[in-house]
Design a protein around this motif. Structure first.
Motif, PDB file in Angstrom:
ATOM      1  N   ASN A   1       5.051 -20.159  11.003  1.00  0.00           N
ATOM      2  CA  ASN A   1       5.919 -21.347  10.920  1.00  0.00           C
ATOM      3  C   ASN A   1       7.166 -21.158  11.771  1.00  0.00           C
ATOM      4  O   ASN A   1       7.605 -22.069  12.476  1.00  0.00           O
ATOM      5  CB  ASN A   1       6.382 -21.598   9.480  1.00  0.00           C
ATOM      6  CG  ASN A   1       5.272 -22.145   8.611  1.00  0.00           C
ATOM      7  OD1 ASN A   1       4.229 -22.558   9.105  1.00  0.00           O
ATOM      8  ND2 ASN A   1       5.500 -22.141   7.309  1.00  0.00           N
TER       9      ASN A   1
ATOM     10  N   ALA B   1       8.937 -23.284  14.715  1.00  0.00           N
ATOM     11  CA  ALA B   1      10.280 -23.820  14.461  1.00  0.00           C
ATOM     12  C   ALA B   1      11.283 -23.471  15.549  1.00  0.00           C
ATOM     13  O   ALA B   1      12.138 -24.286  15.889  1.00  0.00           O
ATOM     14  CB  ALA B   1      10.781 -23.320  13.111  1.00  0.00           C
TER      15      ALA B   1
ATOM     16  N   LEU C   1      12.501 -26.309   8.933  1.00  0.00           N
ATOM     17  CA  LEU C   1      13.236 -25.117   9.347  1.00  0.00           C
ATOM     18  C   LEU C   1      13.920 -25.381  10.693  1.00  0.00           C
ATOM     19  O   LEU C   1      15.112 -25.079  10.873  1.00  0.00           O
ATOM     20  CB  LEU C   1      12.258 -23.935   9.449  1.00  0.00           C
ATOM     21  CG  LEU C   1      12.788 -22.630  10.038  1.00  0.00           C
ATOM     22  CD1 LEU C   1      13.957 -22.081   9.217  1.00  0.00           C
ATOM     23  CD2 LEU C   1      11.661 -21.563  10.090  1.00  0.00           C
ATOM     24  N   ARG C   2      13.170 -25.966  11.590  1.00  0.00           N
ATOM     25  CA  ARG C   2      13.699 -26.261  12.921  1.00  0.00           C
ATOM     26  C   ARG C   2      14.934 -27.174  12.865  1.00  0.00           C
ATOM     27  O   ARG C   2      15.962 -26.898  13.492  1.00  0.00           O
ATOM     28  CB  ARG C   2      12.573 -26.938  13.700  1.00  0.00           C
ATOM     29  CG  ARG C   2      12.907 -27.368  15.075  1.00  0.00           C
ATOM     30  CD  ARG C   2      11.734 -28.186  15.623  1.00  0.00           C
ATOM     31  NE  ARG C   2      12.135 -28.778  16.869  1.00  0.00           N
ATOM     32  CZ  ARG C   2      12.212 -28.093  17.997  1.00  0.00           C
ATOM     33  NH1 ARG C   2      11.859 -26.813  18.011  1.00  0.00           N
ATOM     34  NH2 ARG C   2      12.632 -28.674  19.095  1.00  0.00           N
TER      35      ARG C   2
ATOM     36  N   ALA D   1       7.678 -25.789   9.145  1.00  0.00           N
ATOM     37  CA  ALA D   1       8.273 -25.417  10.430  1.00  0.00           C
ATOM     38  C   ALA D   1       9.264 -26.493  10.887  1.00  0.00           C
ATOM     39  O   ALA D   1      10.345 -26.186  11.380  1.00  0.00           O
ATOM     40  CB  ALA D   1       7.176 -25.235  11.463  1.00  0.00           C
ATOM     41  N   LYS D   2       8.894 -27.748  10.680  1.00  0.00           N
ATOM     42  CA  LYS D   2       9.751 -28.828  11.162  1.00  0.00           C
ATOM     43  C   LYS D   2      11.096 -28.843  10.415  1.00  0.00           C
ATOM     44  O   LYS D   2      12.153 -29.009  11.022  1.00  0.00           O
ATOM     45  CB  LYS D   2       9.034 -30.169  10.997  1.00  0.00           C
ATOM     46  CG  LYS D   2       9.833 -31.327  11.523  1.00  0.00           C
ATOM     47  CD  LYS D   2       9.022 -32.597  11.577  1.00  0.00           C
ATOM     48  CE  LYS D   2       9.874 -33.767  12.045  1.00  0.00           C
ATOM     49  NZ  LYS D   2      10.808 -34.240  11.016  1.00  0.00           N
TER      50      LYS D   2
ATOM     51  N   TYR E   1      14.871 -17.200   6.498  1.00  0.00           N
ATOM     52  CA  TYR E   1      13.652 -17.883   6.015  1.00  0.00           C
ATOM     53  C   TYR E   1      12.748 -16.779   5.482  1.00  0.00           C
ATOM     54  O   TYR E   1      11.910 -16.250   6.197  1.00  0.00           O
ATOM     55  CB  TYR E   1      13.043 -18.600   7.219  1.00  0.00           C
ATOM     56  CG  TYR E   1      11.817 -19.460   6.995  1.00  0.00           C
ATOM     57  CD1 TYR E   1      11.821 -20.550   6.134  1.00  0.00           C
ATOM     58  CD2 TYR E   1      10.632 -19.209   7.726  1.00  0.00           C
ATOM     59  CE1 TYR E   1      10.704 -21.360   5.990  1.00  0.00           C
ATOM     60  CE2 TYR E   1       9.513 -20.015   7.592  1.00  0.00           C
ATOM     61  CZ  TYR E   1       9.549 -21.095   6.715  1.00  0.00           C
ATOM     62  OH  TYR E   1       8.436 -21.901   6.594  1.00  0.00           O
TER      63      TYR E   1
END
Ligand code: 6R9
Length: 651
Positions: free
Chosen positions: A205, A209, A175-176, A172-173, A142
């Protein structure tokens, strides 16, 4: 299916043609039309020849095995993608040739030769190894558009780890979700990135994540020097430059990968809310990427190749990293925005570095058109010899503007149709052979067999719209969807037997030229970025005030499509500007800024068929101000009148 007849009729009136100039043709890598017939008659021999341009530790024995829908290419072969992109060039005169000319948004520059790149990749490979990364492990990356990004990718390839790059604009969401789906134990990120002079807080972020994911280690590149603004978690986080300092400077022995070993995963949007991890393998993908550099992009050793995409998307994977570097090219890589500090940033770079091939997206071209040609006129663009476009259908006006103002009527334009799933360009002219037409991606590249079919899978007549399909396997095709082979089979091979369905509508003109009409599924294309309506809808519905949401893409002069969301709220919820702002922000937080709805329309009800399906077509008609078509299937026709009135209010 929704073949857009309106668009079809405008496109059919386009009859300007542009044959390659004599001088371009005379210098082109491919000048002989026969290449198409040869590849069609015997695709395996054609692809085996192309694969021969790569360096193999062990030659392959079987070109292709096709057990629909599963293909294997170059069976029994052993090779390494990083060795092909870097090391092998250091054994030739290209050793000190520039591999990457990088420019940061603030104006900092780095020129990395193939030999320097080899050393950087090897140090990073040693670093990953010392962190416990092994062949087959997934490494999530990332990062902003800085040299550490291709270095990290190639380091993964060198040790045989699978990279999964998540575009820095994702939240972040998002990526998570991708970390969890790929089951990565390690994340490589940066403190922040630059965008229009502002810092994008990647590490912040990433911190959100990685909570409660399998991530055990986070490697942080110091890009903006924001040490004081970020928190480093003991035992989990470490700086890239500190780890690299401990790496041995000895060469890293490339892992001998099987042709079919996974090279990378890249997530893309589909019709459901869950992104798909598209799986690409080593030999096939690299063969496709490398071949298209020589065929579609007519690459020469003297070229300076500038692809303006972000490496977080497939275009950047294939045409900043694996394609150009496997071919020993010099690529220009730029970190930031095209209008920072001025609207001539790209043209300054083209002039400064003597860019010869420029590859960009229709949405950028339309933005340049809007800004006006004066920004181009300040710079010498005479180094350009070939132009390319990708990401969405290019409208003929934008094509003509590209041709006249950027190409100065000298440069052929290659309009390249392809997808994350196809790995490399599938429909595009070979610029020394094919006469181009503004708005048409022309014809399938050699070795690719396509058709346009109706619901039953029968070829349609010229001028009729239909489903674009790819009839035979090709080396750089996706192999599966990570962790969900059933979804792979259903999405791409569920409609027609043994035939790949890309999800685009198209038609052929009388000369056989292909005109892509856009997506036929619930995928919206905003500035060339694929966004699933279901993803945006679930982001909206997650808000406590929202009962139901329907999202559509309406046409937009610059972005191609823009997102309009129709929302019905829960009893008692206020429908004011504050809620609109909150909902937009919530989409940005859940997905990323590129998915922010342009407008949100509140409605007590959404128009539904009697079988309770939301009528997206109708919503699109409302958003695009068209006269409404047949609404007889609508459960409650008054809904439409109300919606129309609401929509007018927002204009
Ligand atoms: C490379 C890339 C794929 C979708 C694809 C299509 C659209 C891409 C296009 C084009 C018309 C072109 N698309 N190139 N439409 N003409 N030259 O963009 O991959 O992000 O996976 O998007 O983009 O609709 O299906 P990806």
């Amino acid at each position: 299916m929704t073949v857009e007849t309106e668009k079809l009729s405008t496109l059919l009136h386009e009859n300007r043609t542009f044959p390659p100039s004599e001088s371009f043709r005379a210098q082109a890598n491919f000048q002989d039309e026969n290449i198409y017939q040869r590849a069609l008659d015997d695709p395996e021999t054609y692809w085996a020849e192309q694969a021969g341009e790569l360096s193999w530790f062990k030659p392959f024995e079987i070109v292709c095995s096709w057990q629909p829908p599963h293909a294997k290419w170059f069976i029994e072969g052993k090779l390494n993608a990083a060795y092909n992109c870097v090391d092998r060039h250091t054994e030739t005169w290209r050793k000190n040739k520039a591999a990457i000319i990088w420019e940061g948004e603030p104006g900092d520059q780095r020129v990395i030769t193939y030999d320097m790149l080899r050393r950087e990749v090897d140090k990073a490979a040693h670093m990953l190894k010392s962190l416990g990364v092994k062949k087959g492990d997934r490494v999530t990356i990332y990062l902003p558009m800085i040299p550490e990004l291709p270095v990290a990718m190639l380091a993964c390839a060198k040790i045989g780890a699978v990279h999964s790059i998540v575009f820095g604009g994702f939240s972040a969401k998002s990526l998570r979700e991708r970390i969890i789906d790929a089951d990565s134990k390690i994340l490589i990120t940066a403190d922040a990135g630059w965008r229009r002079g502002k810092q994008i807080p990647l590490k912040a972020n990433a911190d959100i994540a990685v909570e409660e994911t399998p991530i055990e280690q986070v490697v942080v590149v110091s890009r903006v020097g924001a040490e004081s603004n970020i928190t480093m978690k003991d035992g989990r986080d470490a700086y890239w430059h500190e780890l690299i300092k401990q790496s041995p400077t000895t060469p890293f022995e490339p892992e001998q990968m099987d042709s079919e070993d996974i090279l990378f995963l890249l997530y893309t949007s589909g019709t459901t809310g869950k992104p798909k991890g598209i799986v690409h393998t080593t030999a096939g993908y690299l063969t496709g990427a490398n071949t298209s550099m020589r065929t579609v992009f007519d690459l020469k050793d003297s070229d300076i190749f500038f692809c303006t995409a972000d490496i977080g998307w497939i275009t950047g994977h294939t045409y900043i990293v694996y394609g150009p570097l496997s071919a020993g090219a010099t690529v220009v890589m730029y970190e930031g925005s095209p209008d920072y500090p001025g609207r001539d940033r790209f043209w300054e770079m083209v002039d400064h570095y003597g860019v010869t091939i420029l590859y960009t997206a229709p949405t950028s071209i339309r933005t340049f058109m809007k800004w006006g040609p004066q920004y181009l006129e300040q710079h010498d663009l005479s180094s350009l010899r070939l132009l390319g476009t990708v990401g969405e259908p290019i409208n003929p006006e934008a094509w003509m503007w590209y041709h006249e103002h950027i190409g100065k009527k000298r440069c052929p334009i290659v309009d390249t149709w392809w997808q994350t799933e196809t790995g490399c360009a599938m429909i595009a002219p070979l610029p020394g052979i094919v006469e181009t037409k503004p708005g048409s991606a022309t014809r399938a590249v050699p070795g690719i067999e396509i058709d346009i079919v109706d619901e039953q899978g029968n070829s349609v007549d010229a001028k009729d719209g239909g489903y674009l399909v790819i009839k035979k396997p090709w080396p750089s095709m996706l192999r599966t969807v990570w962790g969900d082979d059933e979804r792979f089979q259903k999405t791409y091979f569920g409609q027609f037997k043994d035939t790949y369905l890309p999800g685009d509508g198209a038609h052929r003109d009388e000369q056989g030229y292909i005109w892509i009409l856009g997506r036929i599924d619930d995928v919206i294309n905003v500035s060339g970025h694929r966004i699933g309506t279901a993803e945006v809808e679930s982001a909206l519905v997650a808000h406590p005030a929202v009962a139901e949401a329907a999202v559509i893409g309406r046409s937009d002069a610059i972005k191609g499509q823009a997102i309009t969301a129709f929302v019905s709220v829960r009893e008692g919820a206020r429908t004011d500007d504050a809620l609109i702002a909150e909902l937009k922000q919530s989409v940005v937080e859940k997905i990323g800024a590129m998915a922010r709805p342009e407008e949100i329309i509140f409605s007590a009800e959404l128009p539904k068929t009697r079988s309770a399906k939301i009528m997206r077509r109708l919503l699109r008609d409302i958003a695009e101000g068209r006269v409404l078509g047949d609404t007889t299937t609508l459960a409650d026709p008054t809904v439409v009148e109300e919606l129309k009135a609401q929509y007018k209010d927002t204009e």
